[in-house]
Write an enzyme that holds these catalytic residues in place. Sequence first.
Site, PDB file in Angstrom:
ATOM      1  N   SER A 242       0.252   2.451   0.727  1.00 42.56           N
ATOM      2  CA  SER A 242       0.393   1.517  -0.389  1.00 42.56           C
ATOM      3  C   SER A 242       1.776   1.706  -0.993  1.00 42.56           C
ATOM      4  CB  SER A 242      -0.667   1.808  -1.457  1.00 42.56           C
ATOM      5  OG  SER A 242      -0.351   1.176  -2.681  1.00 42.56           O
TER       6      SER A 242
ATOM      7  N   TYR B 121      -5.484   7.986  -6.586  1.00 44.40           N
ATOM      8  CA  TYR B 121      -5.125   7.015  -5.547  1.00 44.40           C
ATOM      9  C   TYR B 121      -3.664   7.199  -5.137  1.00 44.40           C
ATOM     10  CZ  TYR B 121      -4.250   2.437  -3.387  1.00 44.40           C
ATOM     11  OH  TYR B 121      -3.895   1.439  -2.528  1.00 44.40           O
TER      12      TYR B 121
END
Length: 256
Positions: A144, A157
Amino acid sequence: MERFQQKAVLVTGSSQGIGAACAIKLAQQGADLVLHGLARDERAEDTLKQIEALGRRVVFFEADLCQPANAIKLVNDAISAYGKLDILVNNAGMEKRHNFVDITEKDYDQVMNTNLKSVFLGTQAFVKHCQQANKPGVVINMSSVHEEIAFPHFTVYCMSKGGLRMLTRNLATELAPYNIRINNIAPGAIATPINKSLLENKEQLNEVLQNIPLKKLGKPEDVANLVAFLASDDASYITGATYLIDGGLTHHYKEQ
């Protein structure tokens, strides 16, 4: 162009969104697929039907990757399905929004187990298979832009995605003697089911678009095209790299 003829591919988290797009793209180019999800639901059935319609072989395995040992079984099941596995796409992932002080150990473990530990163990099982079969292999990790960009309230995350980036860099060197390539893809804002609330909130969506020089969200197919390139022999001299696919977001980003 069937550049993946006689190739067997496992795409984790491939019931919908980016994972499904990747599986379909690889099938369009000749691959036989192993799909994965938490359950064989309507979304999984739709992806299965699309791949079957292309004339490719496809199987589906259920596995909860919050339990990292399941990643080993999943890879071994994929190998058993076709007698081999050539390409591993570690796409499955999850995120949880919490203030840092409210994150519980359970929350931490769920995200890190799914996004990092299961990738580590699944990749390890795949590498062992390649070594035992004396064959090359390709691993693609779905990271990401938040391996790079701070994302307040999603600390675990971000940690997991930063770990993926370093895992990719380190294994690129260690696995090169075995002709196993590994690369990392870092998507930005992509129009997927996980972003449903964003897509339905025009004000919030407009704020996001102001941070994207191309002024649009990416599509799952955009990521799938990059996966197909990195998995192919066209990328035979690429390993250890992270590819941003974000419309210019990362180097233009400003926290609101």
